[in-house]
Design a protein around this motif. Sequence first.
Motif, short mmCIF file in Angstrom:
data_model
loop_
_atom_site.label_atom_id
_atom_site.label_comp_id
_atom_site.label_asym_id
_atom_site.label_seq_id
_atom_site.Cartn_x
_atom_site.Cartn_y
_atom_site.Cartn_z
N LEU A 1 -6.78 -2.01 -2.52
CA LEU A 1 -6.39 -0.83 -1.86
C LEU A 1 -7.35 0.35 -2.07
O LEU A 1 -7.85 0.26 -3.26
CB LEU A 1 -4.92 -0.47 -1.80
N ALA B 1 0.84 -1.26 0.02
CA ALA B 1 0.03 0.03 0.17
C ALA B 1 0.80 1.16 0.08
O ALA B 1 0.38 2.33 -0.52
CB ALA B 1 -1.06 -0.09 1.28
N ASN C 1 -4.97 -0.44 -6.42
CA ASN C 1 -5.35 0.80 -5.87
C ASN C 1 -6.23 1.64 -6.33
O ASN C 1 -5.89 2.17 -7.37
CB ASN C 1 -3.94 1.57 -5.16
N GLN D 1 -4.95 4.15 -0.71
CA GLN D 1 -3.74 3.41 -0.11
C GLN D 1 -4.02 2.87 1.06
O GLN D 1 -2.97 2.56 1.99
CB GLN D 1 -2.69 4.42 0.07
N ARG D 2 -5.27 2.60 1.55
CA ARG D 2 -5.81 1.87 2.71
C ARG D 2 -5.89 0.52 2.31
O ARG D 2 -6.80 0.18 1.20
CB ARG D 2 -6.80 2.48 3.32
N TYR D 3 -5.30 -0.52 3.12
CA TYR D 3 -5.65 -1.95 2.67
C TYR D 3 -6.95 -2.39 3.49
O TYR D 3 -7.01 -2.25 4.57
CB TYR D 3 -4.48 -2.78 3.22
#
Length: 619
Positions: free
Chosen positions: A253, A181, A287, A256-258
């Motif tokens: 993602l 990420a 992403n 950029q957050r899993y």
Amino acid sequence: MPRINILPPALANLIAAGEVVERPASVVKELLENSFDAGARRIEVEIREGGTKYIAVRDNGLGMDAADLKLAVQRHATSKIAGLPDLDHITTLGFRGEALPSIAAVSRLLISSRTRHDVQGHQIIVHGGETIGFSPVGCPAGTFVCVEDLFYNTPARRKYLKSVSAEAAAISDYITRLALARPDISIIYKNNQRLCLHTPGSSRLLDVLCAVYGGEVGRQMLPVSGTGDGLQLAGYISPPALQRSTPRYITTLVNQRYVRCRTILQALLDVYQSFLPAGRYPVAVLNLHIDPRRVDVNVHPAKMEIKLQDEQEVFILVRRAIRDALAGTDPVPVLGWHKTGMARGNNLPAAPAPAEGTAVSPPAAYCSTGSMEKGTAGFLLEHREQVGERVEGQIREPPPPEPYRPVSAAGGKPETLFSGPEKTVLPDMTPVGFLPPVYILATDQVNFYIIDHHAAHERILYEELLQAYNHSPSMPQRLLVPRTLHFSFREAQLLQEHRDLLERMGLSLEFLGGNSFLLRSWPVVLPDDEHLIYDIAAALQKLTAERNLTPANLLKQMARMAACKSAAKAGQALTESEIRELLARLRDTENPYQCPHGRPTILKKPLLEIAAHFKRSHS
């Protein structure tokens, strides 16, 4: 009846901690996300005994002064949001103010931190939610968090932890996905003092892919990009030849957050389902950049579930981007020569060697003396001389593979409810033989091809069924004599619940009571096979369990099952005219390279490589 009491803060914190801290991996995830939010560019993670005894995370982020450090271990204390409007525009990974207090409630926690402007840092020690020490300390700028004896004060939780190796594997999985990420951050991960991962922090996702999965995988990955209405997709996917037996190699993602984003995952698998066999998955990192106001991340304390405002737009964008990324790949697996002398496809398991002392007969196609009937290998010899003349001295360099030809919404046919894969181009092949029990041999004077006629026929029938539904989606055929059918309790329940959906498919069932139904009409495009209805009931059960039941997905399942039952079987002899017709019909399909279950229909070997294997030189 017991009186209602307000729980003591210590007990309330223990209960609340259970939602955030499920296992050691949860601790590592929360601490890493805090480091990300603090602007760190280098993070070191170390664990011992699967994280149950020791977890340490050190970063070079902004750090905290004395006042902030004291507040950091208080519940619902955060620097990331200040008021209700902020919940509609969350740009940080953390925001609930629950992670550190939850961890502190079930462990022995030590935090030391210093801002870049302070001369000295400070340290706080919290055991089981109670602060037992706070003092100045010398430390580098950034934050160091040490978590020891996780769940020491909650034996019931500790009892349900898995083995040390399983807990360490879960931590490794989280660290891997968080590293993917944030390729701009260097992450160093050690397990029992052994270095497991070191990412360079170069901001290049491909560098992290190589660090995580190895250079061989990284070199094969295909870039993905796509834009839509306020949406942007980026990442990498594997070609169909690079596949895995588990979906664990897929990372989704959002900003950029899993997260576990079912919309992105389903769009990805929707494209690959025609290229991979059942139970096989691609390697992928995708992403999605989206306006934070169009996504709700405040669904669960663990922050792994999200809700997208425009799921359909996201699905279409991801599916289109995946198709475009696969456009430059050669969809025909190439046979390779191995040291054992066996030929094998680049994504197929090697054939087992014969047992010692076993006599191995050559294939019938090569034993033929011209006496075999047409439909097996009889016409191989009719073409042998002609093909040999063409090959001898005239082998051409193979051209680059034909790319996929996506049909644009503006210039081609409109997308239908039951859309298949994008149109591809199969070379015009001349059949030269038949290798029992199921293989057609052919050439285009550049490559030698082996075609599985059952898989090819499956693909043809599958697409014809989809096209028939696209043009006439509801074509029921009334049965002169309705049939009584009996199902299991669960199957009967699902058939009852989805009778309207089945009616749309042209399948009419009248409930008789218990687990029995009367079949009154049947889709005219499907073969009249009573066993198919039981397969459809099983498909309903499978799709419902996967939360993936839609008219399109049900139709695809029905078409796959019908095509498999109706296709020419292995061992069935085909005449030369039937083989030519099969190849022509296969060439007209949207995706001639895989059967509906994802198995390859065709393999190839360049004639130049065959000649080189026999030490022949050609001009």
